[in-house]
Design an enzyme around this catalytic site. Structure first.
Site: not given
Ligand code: GLY
Length: 547
Positions: A358, A450-451
């Site tokens: 991201t 970073g998720g």
């Molecule tokens: N794809 C990462 C998030 O939206 O948390």
């Protein structure tokens, strides 16, 4: 004195990652995109104009996460008596999506994992509501960057070589657009003529240039050829939303973050509320005592996240989650001497044994309007499918839903109901563009990729700033920690004294591993002097620029 003299004349770059200015500041992962943002500010654009221009520029210059084929959240803090607002441009599940479409496992490099992109409608909505310059002026720098090309950085060269070396990158159009006879190296020029044409359609026709007409037809053709579900009707119906941010307080500061469908704002505030009950700074950041305290708060907040959070247009989110009273209850069993096993926190959820890319950027303009924007394709380079002839990558955001209904695992898979797939639903995000404010003025603009680690990276930057009084550079550089309920372990960034810290935490019952976290580009505004310090994170590429 030297700094003050320099500020009288404009911005003072300490190095390309740090800048101080009394005017506008931009921080991002991509130097050419930061330059676009600063230029827009110099031409009289406000923070929203600059943020939209940086977003389109990064779709060209940071293709692993910058995007027009993905989605995200833009938090705007206009300042004064104007209310902050979040533009939610999270992707939606196509109409043909079903709850268990990935129950047998998802192929992350397939267009089937693509949600309906939100970025172009999101940027258009933010610009219509709060921008100042004409739309064309904020899109055109990206058109030019794509047509003329730009020199790739060492970091981007490495990432392009990495994705091209991977046999899982099978999409021929991806290889045609980003491939190279030899390896990418710093200074090579990347030109994207198809993307330039798509951006021209957006510059001339607004979001209609993307969601209808030639580009929409190309998306539908690519998705059909690559096994995806998005239809022209899904594209036409996609709507970005204006939402009220989540607002709370931490030690007298206002903390403002994105509401669901991002879990970011609520999870951050739950964690901060638990920490507020303790004197965090009694021990240094990174000490065993502070790491244990912070990780135990994170553990509980992430368990709440799994229980309750999803798209608010589909599930009822309890109102009490961010109250101080709730934090008191959540943290009542905190034991400073030992870890709480994650499995004890939610016995009602059956837990079985068992990408994180991201990008974030921030802008503050000369008048104090602040924008914190995080957007993504989910994994680096999304599903690695480029829309034929249109030059942009599709996301693989559908994998942010709980893809295996009922299956919550000790490895971190979540199968709870609020975030199951449904047509038109937005998948739960961890994106956490955050602004900390005092007396109607932004003092900190931050966020991260970073998720699920995003929320804890932001937490570390906020706590270092508020509790320890760290300046922007030190708050961004400080080593980070992450705990997300499951897996039941703390990850720590490498640091001097790592082994001693691991030993002390292991003695309290924690499992410890080493892992890097995302790049949290940050702007700090001194409330007394108004001086802004932009700190681009040195963990990756990055540039801080000032007017
Ligand atoms: N794809 C990462 C998030 O939206 O948390």
């Amino acid at each position: 004195m030297q700094l003050l003299l320099a500020l009288a004349a404009g911005s003072a770059p300490a190095d390309s990652h740090t800048v101080t200015s009394k005017g506008g500041v931009v921080v991002s992962v991509s130097p050419p995109a930061t330059d676009v943002g600063v230029d827009i500010l110099k031409r009289g654009g406000n923070a929203v104009d600059a943020a939209v221009a940086v977003g389109f520029a990064e779709a060209v210059t940071w293709p692993e996460a910058g995007n027009i084929g993905g989605g995200g959240f833009m938090l705007v803090y206009p300042g004064g008596d104007k209310e902050p607002v979040v533009f939610d441009y999270r992707e939606t599940a196509p109409a043909a999506a079903t709850k268990d479409m990935f129950a047998g496992g998802a192929n992350f490099q397939s267009a089937k994992t693509a949600g309906v992109p939100g970025t172009v409608r999101g940027f258009e909505l933010a610009h219509k509501r709060l921008g100042k310059l004409p739309w064309k002026d904020v899109v055109t720098p990206a058109v030019t960057l794509a047509a003329d090309g730009f020199p790739v950085s060492d970091g981007l060269a490495k990432r392009l070589n990495g994705v091209l070396d991977d046999k899982k990158t099978t999409n021929a159009e991806f290889r045609r657009v980003f491939g190279k006879a030899d390896k990418w190296k710093a200074g090579d020029v990347l030109k994207q003529p198809d993307l330039s044409k798509t951006l021209t359609a957006i510059a001339e026709n607004g979001s209609a240039g993307f969601y209808t007409g030639d580009v929409a037809a190309k998306i539908a053709a690519e998705v059909t050829a690559s096994g995806g579900l998005i239809t022209p009707d899904d594209l036409k119906k996609y709507a970005a939303k204006e939402r009220k941010p989540v607002v709370g307080t931490y030690r007298g500061f206002d903390v403002i973050g994105p509401p669901p469908p991002s879990s970011g704002g609520i999870t951050l505030l739950m964690t901060l509320n638990m920490l507020e009950r303790h004197e965090v700074k009694k021990h240094p950041w990174g000490s065993p005592e502070t790491t244990h305290l912070v990780a135990e708060a994170m553990r509980r907040a992430f368990c709440e996240r799994a229980k309750h959070l999803g798209d608010p247009d589909f599930v009822k989110i309890p109102d009490h989650l961010t109250t101080k009273e709730h934090a008191k209850k959540l943290f009542a069993d905190f034991d400073p001497t030992k870890a709480t096993p994650s499995a004890k926190l939610a016995p009602e959820i059956e837990v079985k044994d068992g990408g994180t890319d991201t990008t974030h950027y921030g802008v503050v303009d000369k008048d104090g309007m602040a924008v914190s924007n995080t957007y993504t394709l989910e994994n680096a380079f999304g599903c690695r499918v480029v829309v034929r002839g249109a030059g942009f990558i599709l996301n693989n955001e559908m994998t942010d839903f709980n893809t295996r209904p009922g299956v919550t695992t000790t490895a971190g898979g979540i199968g709870t109901d609020p975030n199951l797939i449904a047509p038109g639903k937005r998948m739960l995000s961890s994106m956490c563009p955050t602004i900390v404010a005092k007396d109607g003025k932004a003092v900190l603009v931050t966020g991260s990729p970073g998720g699920r680690t995003i929320i804890n990276t932001v937490l570390g930057i906020v706590v270092n700033t508020v509790d320890y009084g760290a300046d922007a550079r030190s708050a961004v550089d400080a080593p980070r920690l992450h705990m997300q309920w499951f897996p039941d372990k703390i990850t720590l960034e490498d640091r001097p004294g790592f082994e001693e810290l691991k030993k002390a935490l292991t003695a309290k019952g924690h499992t410890i591993a080493k892992a890097k976290q995302g790049d949290g580009h940050t702007i700090h505004i001194d409330p007394k002097t108004g001086v802004r310090t932009g700190a681009a994170d040195k963990r990756l590429d990055g540039k801080a620029g000032g007017e």
